[in-house]
Design a protein around this motif. Structure first.
Motif, short mmCIF file in Angstrom:
data_model
loop_
_atom_site.label_atom_id
_atom_site.label_comp_id
_atom_site.label_asym_id
_atom_site.label_seq_id
_atom_site.Cartn_x
_atom_site.Cartn_y
_atom_site.Cartn_z
N MET A 1 0.84 -1.20 0.00
CA MET A 1 0.00 0.00 0.00
C MET A 1 0.88 1.26 0.00
O MET A 1 1.93 1.30 0.62
CB MET A 1 -0.89 -0.01 1.26
CG MET A 1 -1.82 1.19 1.37
SD MET A 1 -2.81 1.09 2.88
CE MET A 1 -3.54 2.72 2.87
N GLU A 2 0.43 2.25 -0.75
CA GLU A 2 1.20 3.49 -0.83
C GLU A 2 1.21 4.19 0.52
O GLU A 2 0.20 4.29 1.21
CB GLU A 2 0.56 4.40 -1.88
CG GLU A 2 1.30 5.72 -2.06
CD GLU A 2 0.63 6.63 -3.06
OE1 GLU A 2 1.02 7.81 -3.12
OE2 GLU A 2 -0.29 6.19 -3.76
N ASN A 3 2.39 4.68 0.90
CA ASN A 3 2.51 5.41 2.14
C ASN A 3 2.26 6.89 1.86
O ASN A 3 2.98 7.52 1.10
CB ASN A 3 3.91 5.21 2.72
CG ASN A 3 3.98 5.66 4.16
OD1 ASN A 3 3.07 5.41 4.94
ND2 ASN A 3 5.05 6.33 4.51
N ILE A 4 1.21 7.45 2.43
CA ILE A 4 0.81 8.83 2.17
C ILE A 4 1.64 9.78 3.02
O ILE A 4 1.83 9.57 4.21
CB ILE A 4 -0.69 9.02 2.45
CG1 ILE A 4 -1.52 8.14 1.51
CG2 ILE A 4 -1.10 10.49 2.28
CD1 ILE A 4 -3.00 8.09 1.85
N THR A 5 2.15 10.83 2.39
CA THR A 5 2.93 11.86 3.07
C THR A 5 2.13 13.15 3.12
O THR A 5 1.53 13.56 2.12
CB THR A 5 4.26 12.10 2.34
OG1 THR A 5 4.98 10.87 2.26
CG2 THR A 5 5.11 13.12 3.07
N ILE A 6 2.13 13.81 4.27
CA ILE A 6 1.42 15.08 4.45
C ILE A 6 2.43 16.21 4.58
O ILE A 6 3.40 16.11 5.35
CB ILE A 6 0.52 15.04 5.70
CG1 ILE A 6 -0.64 14.06 5.51
CG2 ILE A 6 -0.02 16.44 6.03
CD1 ILE A 6 -1.67 14.47 4.46
N LYS A 142 -2.38 3.27 -19.79
CA LYS A 142 -3.23 2.39 -19.00
C LYS A 142 -3.43 2.89 -17.57
O LYS A 142 -4.44 2.59 -16.93
CB LYS A 142 -2.65 0.98 -18.97
CG LYS A 142 -2.72 0.28 -20.33
CD LYS A 142 -1.97 -1.03 -20.33
CE LYS A 142 -1.99 -1.65 -21.73
NZ LYS A 142 -1.15 -2.87 -21.80
N LEU A 143 -2.48 3.66 -17.07
CA LEU A 143 -2.58 4.17 -15.70
C LEU A 143 -3.41 5.45 -15.62
O LEU A 143 -3.61 5.99 -14.54
CB LEU A 143 -1.18 4.42 -15.12
CG LEU A 143 -0.38 3.17 -14.78
CD1 LEU A 143 1.07 3.52 -14.51
CD2 LEU A 143 -0.98 2.43 -13.60
N SER A 144 -3.88 5.94 -16.77
CA SER A 144 -4.67 7.17 -16.78
C SER A 144 -5.94 6.98 -17.61
O SER A 144 -5.89 7.00 -18.84
CB SER A 144 -3.87 8.33 -17.36
OG SER A 144 -4.71 9.46 -17.55
N PRO A 145 -7.09 6.81 -16.93
CA PRO A 145 -8.35 6.70 -17.67
C PRO A 145 -8.64 7.92 -18.54
O PRO A 145 -9.18 7.78 -19.64
CB PRO A 145 -9.39 6.56 -16.55
CG PRO A 145 -8.64 5.96 -15.40
CD PRO A 145 -7.27 6.57 -15.49
N PRO A 200 -5.08 5.33 -8.75
CA PRO A 200 -4.51 5.62 -7.42
C PRO A 200 -3.09 5.11 -7.23
O PRO A 200 -2.32 5.67 -6.46
CB PRO A 200 -5.49 4.89 -6.47
CG PRO A 200 -6.76 4.78 -7.24
CD PRO A 200 -6.36 4.62 -8.68
N ASN A 201 -2.74 4.01 -7.95
CA ASN A 201 -1.39 3.45 -7.79
C ASN A 201 -0.40 3.97 -8.83
O ASN A 201 0.73 3.49 -8.90
CB ASN A 201 -1.45 1.92 -7.88
CG ASN A 201 -1.86 1.44 -9.27
OD1 ASN A 201 -2.58 2.14 -9.99
ND2 ASN A 201 -1.41 0.26 -9.65
N ALA A 202 -0.80 4.96 -9.62
CA ALA A 202 0.08 5.46 -10.70
C ALA A 202 1.39 6.00 -10.15
O ALA A 202 2.46 5.75 -10.71
CB ALA A 202 -0.65 6.52 -11.51
N ASN A 203 1.32 6.75 -9.06
CA ASN A 203 2.54 7.32 -8.48
C ASN A 203 3.52 6.23 -8.06
O ASN A 203 4.73 6.38 -8.22
CB ASN A 203 2.19 8.18 -7.26
CG ASN A 203 1.63 9.53 -7.66
OD1 ASN A 203 1.34 9.77 -8.82
ND2 ASN A 203 1.48 10.42 -6.70
N VAL A 204 2.98 5.14 -7.50
CA VAL A 204 3.85 4.05 -7.04
C VAL A 204 4.46 3.31 -8.23
O VAL A 204 5.68 3.08 -8.28
CB VAL A 204 3.04 3.06 -6.16
CG1 VAL A 204 3.92 1.87 -5.77
CG2 VAL A 204 2.51 3.74 -4.92
N VAL A 205 3.62 2.95 -9.21
CA VAL A 205 4.08 2.20 -10.38
C VAL A 205 5.16 2.98 -11.14
O VAL A 205 6.16 2.42 -11.58
CB VAL A 205 2.90 1.87 -11.32
CG1 VAL A 205 3.39 1.23 -12.61
CG2 VAL A 205 1.92 0.94 -10.62
N LEU A 206 4.95 4.29 -11.29
CA LEU A 206 5.88 5.12 -12.05
C LEU A 206 6.96 5.77 -11.17
O LEU A 206 7.70 6.63 -11.62
CB LEU A 206 5.10 6.21 -12.80
CG LEU A 206 4.09 5.68 -13.83
CD1 LEU A 206 3.28 6.83 -14.40
CD2 LEU A 206 4.80 4.93 -14.95
#
Length: 300
Positions: A1-6, A142-145, A200-206
Protein backbone atom coordinates in the motif's frame (compact mmCIF):
# COMPACT_ATOMS: atom_id res chain seq x y z
CA UNK A 1 0.00 0.00 0.00
CA UNK A 2 1.20 3.49 -0.83
CA UNK A 3 2.51 5.41 2.14
CA UNK A 4 0.81 8.83 2.17
CA UNK A 5 2.93 11.86 3.07
CA UNK A 6 1.42 15.08 4.45
CA UNK A 7 3.05 18.48 3.93
CA UNK A 8 2.09 21.69 5.74
CA UNK A 9 1.15 24.59 3.47
CA UNK A 10 0.45 28.10 4.74
CA UNK A 11 -2.44 30.11 3.24
CA UNK A 12 -3.24 33.81 2.89
CA UNK A 13 -5.44 33.48 5.97
CA UNK A 14 -3.28 33.06 9.12
CA UNK A 15 -6.10 31.11 10.79
CA UNK A 16 -6.14 28.45 8.06
CA UNK A 17 -3.49 25.84 7.28
CA UNK A 18 -3.57 23.35 4.41
CA UNK A 19 -2.34 19.80 4.97
CA UNK A 20 -1.45 18.54 1.49
CA UNK A 21 -1.20 14.84 0.64
CA UNK A 22 0.88 13.40 -2.19
CA UNK A 23 -2.23 11.56 -3.41
CA UNK A 24 -5.88 12.45 -3.91
CA UNK A 25 -8.19 12.13 -0.92
CA UNK A 26 -11.43 12.86 -2.82
CA UNK A 27 -12.34 12.35 -6.45
CA UNK A 28 -12.51 16.05 -7.36
CA UNK A 29 -15.17 16.64 -4.70
CA UNK A 30 -15.22 19.25 -1.95
CA UNK A 31 -16.62 18.97 1.59
CA UNK A 32 -16.94 21.63 4.26
CA UNK A 33 -17.74 20.95 7.93
CA UNK A 34 -18.43 23.68 10.51
CA UNK A 35 -18.73 21.45 13.59
CA UNK A 36 -18.54 17.84 14.77
CA UNK A 37 -22.24 17.19 14.07
CA UNK A 38 -21.93 18.30 10.46
CA UNK A 39 -18.85 16.10 10.14
CA UNK A 40 -20.71 12.79 10.59
CA UNK A 41 -20.08 11.82 6.94
CA UNK A 42 -16.34 12.22 7.53
CA UNK A 43 -14.69 10.17 10.30
CA UNK A 44 -11.45 12.05 9.61
CA UNK A 45 -13.07 15.47 10.09
CA UNK A 46 -14.81 14.23 13.25
CA UNK A 47 -11.47 13.16 14.69
CA UNK A 48 -10.01 16.60 13.93
CA UNK A 49 -12.91 18.31 15.72
CA UNK A 50 -11.85 16.57 18.95
CA UNK A 51 -8.95 19.02 18.94
CA UNK A 52 -10.34 22.01 20.90
CA UNK A 53 -8.82 24.63 18.60
CA UNK A 54 -10.39 23.30 15.37
CA UNK A 55 -13.11 25.63 14.09
CA UNK A 56 -13.74 24.36 10.55
CA UNK A 57 -12.56 21.50 8.32
CA UNK A 58 -12.50 21.60 4.52
CA UNK A 59 -11.58 18.51 2.46
CA UNK A 60 -10.97 18.73 -1.27
CA UNK A 61 -8.78 17.04 -3.86
CA UNK A 62 -5.43 16.27 -2.23
CA UNK A 63 -5.67 18.49 0.85
CA UNK A 64 -7.38 19.09 4.17
CA UNK A 65 -7.68 22.72 5.24
CA UNK A 66 -8.26 23.44 8.92
CA UNK A 67 -9.34 26.74 10.41
CA UNK A 68 -8.40 27.32 14.05
CA UNK A 69 -9.80 29.31 16.93
CA UNK A 70 -7.45 31.95 18.32
CA UNK A 71 -6.69 29.98 21.49
CA UNK A 72 -3.52 28.61 19.83
CA UNK A 73 -1.02 29.56 17.12
CA UNK A 74 -0.49 27.19 14.20
CA UNK A 75 3.28 27.23 14.82
CA UNK A 76 2.65 25.43 18.12
CA UNK A 77 0.31 22.68 16.85
CA UNK A 78 0.63 22.24 13.06
CA UNK A 79 3.24 19.45 13.22
CA UNK A 80 1.05 17.50 15.66
CA UNK A 81 -2.00 17.89 13.40
CA UNK A 82 -0.02 16.89 10.29
CA UNK A 83 1.26 13.75 12.04
CA UNK A 84 -2.24 12.89 13.24
CA UNK A 85 -3.68 13.19 9.72
CA UNK A 86 -0.80 11.21 8.21
CA UNK A 87 -1.13 8.38 10.73
CA UNK A 88 -4.90 8.28 10.24
CA UNK A 89 -4.62 8.03 6.45
CA UNK A 90 -1.86 5.41 6.53
CA UNK A 91 -3.85 3.27 8.96
CA UNK A 92 -6.61 3.03 6.34
CA UNK A 93 -9.02 5.42 8.08
CA UNK A 94 -12.12 6.53 6.18
CA UNK A 95 -11.91 10.08 4.84
CA UNK A 96 -15.45 10.54 3.52
CA UNK A 97 -18.39 8.13 3.60
CA UNK A 98 -19.52 7.17 0.09
CA UNK A 99 -22.98 8.67 0.66
CA UNK A 100 -21.71 12.08 1.80
CA UNK A 101 -23.10 15.03 -0.20
CA UNK A 102 -20.31 17.11 -1.69
CA UNK A 103 -20.15 20.84 -2.14
CA UNK A 104 -20.66 21.49 -5.84
CA UNK A 105 -17.89 23.61 -7.34
CA UNK A 106 -18.37 24.46 -11.05
CA UNK A 107 -15.58 23.18 -13.27
CA UNK A 108 -14.09 25.53 -15.83
CA UNK A 109 -11.52 24.66 -18.47
CA UNK A 110 -9.91 27.11 -20.86
CA UNK A 111 -7.59 26.47 -23.80
CA UNK A 112 -4.22 28.20 -24.01
CA UNK A 113 -1.83 28.11 -26.95
CA UNK A 114 1.82 27.16 -26.34
CA UNK A 115 5.12 27.96 -28.13
CA UNK A 116 4.76 24.54 -29.75
CA UNK A 117 2.19 24.83 -32.59
CA UNK A 118 1.38 21.11 -32.25
CA UNK A 119 0.42 21.42 -28.56
CA UNK A 120 -2.56 23.05 -26.83
CA UNK A 121 -2.80 23.48 -23.06
CA UNK A 122 -6.18 22.93 -21.35
CA UNK A 123 -6.23 24.54 -17.90
CA UNK A 124 -8.78 23.58 -15.20
CA UNK A 125 -9.80 25.41 -12.02
CA UNK A 126 -9.16 22.20 -10.05
CA UNK A 127 -6.03 20.28 -9.14
CA UNK A 128 -5.88 17.20 -11.36
CA UNK A 129 -2.74 15.31 -10.30
CA UNK A 130 -0.04 15.41 -7.62
CA UNK A 131 2.82 14.59 -10.03
CA UNK A 132 3.55 14.99 -13.74
CA UNK A 133 2.54 12.26 -16.17
CA UNK A 134 3.28 11.91 -19.89
CA UNK A 135 1.64 9.33 -22.13
CA UNK A 136 3.02 9.03 -25.70
CA UNK A 137 0.52 6.34 -26.76
CA UNK A 138 -2.69 4.60 -25.72
CA UNK A 139 -0.67 1.53 -24.70
CA UNK A 140 1.30 3.59 -22.19
CA UNK A 141 -1.83 5.35 -20.93
CA UNK A 142 -3.23 2.39 -19.00
CA UNK A 143 -2.58 4.17 -15.70
CA UNK A 144 -4.67 7.17 -16.78
CA UNK A 145 -8.35 6.70 -17.67
CA UNK A 146 -8.48 10.32 -18.87
CA UNK A 147 -5.49 9.92 -21.21
CA UNK A 148 -6.89 6.62 -22.47
CA UNK A 149 -10.18 8.28 -23.43
CA UNK A 150 -8.37 11.22 -25.04
CA UNK A 151 -6.46 8.79 -27.28
CA UNK A 152 -9.81 7.69 -28.70
CA UNK A 153 -9.76 10.99 -30.60
CA UNK A 154 -7.85 10.05 -33.80
CA UNK A 155 -5.91 13.33 -33.86
CA UNK A 156 -4.43 13.00 -30.31
CA UNK A 157 -0.73 12.14 -30.45
CA UNK A 158 0.49 12.70 -26.88
CA UNK A 159 -1.06 13.54 -23.50
CA UNK A 160 0.83 15.33 -20.71
CA UNK A 161 -0.88 15.98 -17.36
CA UNK A 162 0.45 18.29 -14.66
CA UNK A 163 -0.98 19.99 -11.55
CA UNK A 164 -4.10 21.65 -13.05
CA UNK A 165 -3.74 21.26 -16.80
CA UNK A 166 -3.59 18.81 -19.70
CA UNK A 167 -1.29 19.47 -22.66
CA UNK A 168 -2.36 17.66 -25.81
CA UNK A 169 -0.14 17.12 -28.84
CA UNK A 170 -1.99 16.54 -32.12
CA UNK A 171 -1.27 14.95 -35.48
CA UNK A 172 -1.28 17.22 -38.51
CA UNK A 173 -4.56 15.75 -39.82
CA UNK A 174 -6.50 18.27 -37.72
CA UNK A 175 -6.32 22.00 -37.09
CA UNK A 176 -6.71 23.45 -33.57
CA UNK A 177 -9.52 25.73 -34.78
CA UNK A 178 -11.59 22.64 -35.56
CA UNK A 179 -10.92 20.53 -32.44
CA UNK A 180 -10.16 22.86 -29.50
CA UNK A 181 -13.78 23.39 -28.40
CA UNK A 182 -14.51 19.65 -28.59
CA UNK A 183 -11.48 18.76 -26.48
CA UNK A 184 -12.10 21.54 -23.97
CA UNK A 185 -15.72 20.46 -23.39
CA UNK A 186 -14.72 16.79 -23.18
CA UNK A 187 -12.10 17.50 -20.48
CA UNK A 188 -14.44 19.83 -18.56
CA UNK A 189 -17.27 17.28 -18.54
CA UNK A 190 -14.88 14.46 -17.60
CA UNK A 191 -13.60 16.36 -14.55
CA UNK A 192 -17.06 17.61 -13.53
CA UNK A 193 -18.38 14.03 -13.50
CA UNK A 194 -15.70 13.10 -10.96
CA UNK A 195 -14.03 10.52 -13.21
CA UNK A 196 -10.57 9.23 -12.40
CA UNK A 197 -7.68 11.20 -13.94
CA UNK A 198 -4.92 8.74 -13.07
CA UNK A 199 -5.12 5.43 -11.21
CA UNK A 200 -4.51 5.62 -7.42
CA UNK A 201 -1.39 3.45 -7.79
CA UNK A 202 0.08 5.46 -10.70
CA UNK A 203 2.54 7.32 -8.48
CA UNK A 204 3.85 4.05 -7.04
CA UNK A 205 4.08 2.20 -10.38
CA UNK A 206 5.88 5.12 -12.05
CA UNK A 207 8.01 5.80 -8.94
CA UNK A 208 6.58 9.28 -8.42
CA UNK A 209 5.62 9.13 -4.74
CA UNK A 210 7.33 11.69 -2.54
CA UNK A 211 9.23 8.92 -0.75
CA UNK A 212 10.52 7.48 -4.03
CA UNK A 213 11.46 10.89 -5.40
CA UNK A 214 13.27 11.78 -2.16
CA UNK A 215 15.13 8.45 -2.18
CA UNK A 216 16.18 8.93 -5.82
CA UNK A 217 17.35 12.48 -5.05
CA UNK A 218 19.41 11.39 -2.04
CA UNK A 219 21.15 8.70 -4.11
CA UNK A 220 22.58 11.31 -6.50
CA UNK A 221 25.94 13.08 -6.35
CA UNK A 222 26.11 16.65 -5.06
CA UNK A 223 26.37 18.29 -8.50
CA UNK A 224 23.32 16.42 -9.78
CA UNK A 225 21.40 17.63 -6.72
CA UNK A 226 22.47 21.20 -7.45
CA UNK A 227 21.32 20.86 -11.07
CA UNK A 228 17.92 19.51 -10.02
CA UNK A 229 17.45 22.34 -7.50
CA UNK A 230 18.27 24.95 -10.17
CA UNK A 231 15.88 23.34 -12.67
CA UNK A 232 13.12 23.19 -10.04
CA UNK A 233 13.50 26.80 -8.95
CA UNK A 234 14.35 28.66 -12.14
CA UNK A 235 13.32 26.54 -15.13
CA UNK A 236 10.30 24.39 -14.32
CA UNK A 237 7.90 27.25 -13.46
CA UNK A 238 8.63 28.91 -16.82
CA UNK A 239 8.19 25.77 -18.93
CA UNK A 240 5.08 24.76 -16.94
CA UNK A 241 3.45 28.06 -17.91
CA UNK A 242 4.02 27.00 -21.53
CA UNK A 243 2.41 23.59 -20.94
CA UNK A 244 5.60 21.57 -20.63
CA UNK A 245 8.12 20.11 -18.23
CA UNK A 246 11.86 19.52 -18.00
CA UNK A 247 13.15 16.51 -16.10
CA UNK A 248 16.71 15.77 -15.03
CA UNK A 249 18.03 12.57 -16.59
CA UNK A 250 21.76 12.39 -15.83
CA UNK A 251 25.03 14.22 -15.24
CA UNK A 252 28.43 13.07 -16.50
CA UNK A 253 31.24 14.52 -14.40
CA UNK A 254 33.93 13.60 -16.96
CA UNK A 255 32.32 15.27 -19.97
CA UNK A 256 30.46 17.86 -17.85
CA UNK A 257 27.29 17.01 -19.78
CA UNK A 258 23.78 17.28 -18.40
CA UNK A 259 20.96 15.30 -20.03
CA UNK A 260 17.36 16.40 -19.56
CA UNK A 261 14.01 15.05 -20.77
CA UNK A 262 11.61 17.50 -22.41
CA UNK A 263 7.94 16.71 -21.86
CA UNK A 264 4.56 18.09 -22.90
CA UNK A 265 4.72 21.21 -25.06
CA UNK A 266 8.52 21.30 -24.73
CA UNK A 267 8.93 17.95 -26.50
CA UNK A 268 9.56 18.53 -30.18
CA UNK A 269 8.97 22.27 -29.85
CA UNK A 270 10.76 24.28 -32.58
CA UNK A 271 11.97 26.81 -30.00
CA UNK A 272 13.14 24.25 -27.45
CA UNK A 273 16.68 24.05 -28.87
CA UNK A 274 17.08 27.81 -28.54
CA UNK A 275 15.66 27.71 -24.99
CA UNK A 276 17.98 24.86 -24.10
CA UNK A 277 21.20 26.38 -25.43
CA UNK A 278 20.61 30.05 -24.68
CA UNK A 279 18.66 29.62 -21.48
CA UNK A 280 19.21 26.45 -19.49
CA UNK A 281 22.76 25.69 -20.63
CA UNK A 282 23.96 29.25 -20.01
CA UNK A 283 22.27 29.31 -16.61
CA UNK A 284 23.86 26.06 -15.45
CA UNK A 285 27.28 27.07 -16.78
CA UNK A 286 27.04 30.40 -14.97
CA UNK A 287 25.68 29.05 -11.66
CA UNK A 288 27.84 25.92 -11.50
CA UNK A 289 30.95 27.43 -13.11
CA UNK A 290 33.31 24.71 -14.37
CA UNK A 291 31.00 21.79 -13.51
CA UNK A 292 28.74 22.04 -16.60
CA UNK A 293 29.68 22.54 -20.26
CA UNK A 294 26.81 21.10 -22.31
CA UNK A 295 23.12 20.34 -21.89
CA UNK A 296 21.55 17.70 -24.13
CA UNK A 297 17.81 17.14 -24.49
CA UNK A 298 15.81 13.98 -25.00
CA UNK A 299 12.23 14.39 -26.20
CA UNK A 300 9.84 12.59 -23.87
Amino acid sequence: MENITIKIQATNNPSIIKFEADTFLTQHQSFEFNNIDEAKPSPLAQQLFYLPFVKKVYISGNFIAVERYNIVEWADVQEEVANQIQEYLNSGGIIIEASAPSKKVPVTVYAESTPNPSVMKFVANKKLVTATFEFPSIDEAKLSPLATELFHFPFVKNVFIDENYVSISKYDIAEWNDITMELREFIRSYIENGKEIVAPNANVVLEKTQEQLDANFESLDDTSKEIINILEEYVKPAVASDGGNIQFESYNEDTKTVKVILQGACSGCPSSTFTLKNGIENMLREMLKDKVQTVEAING
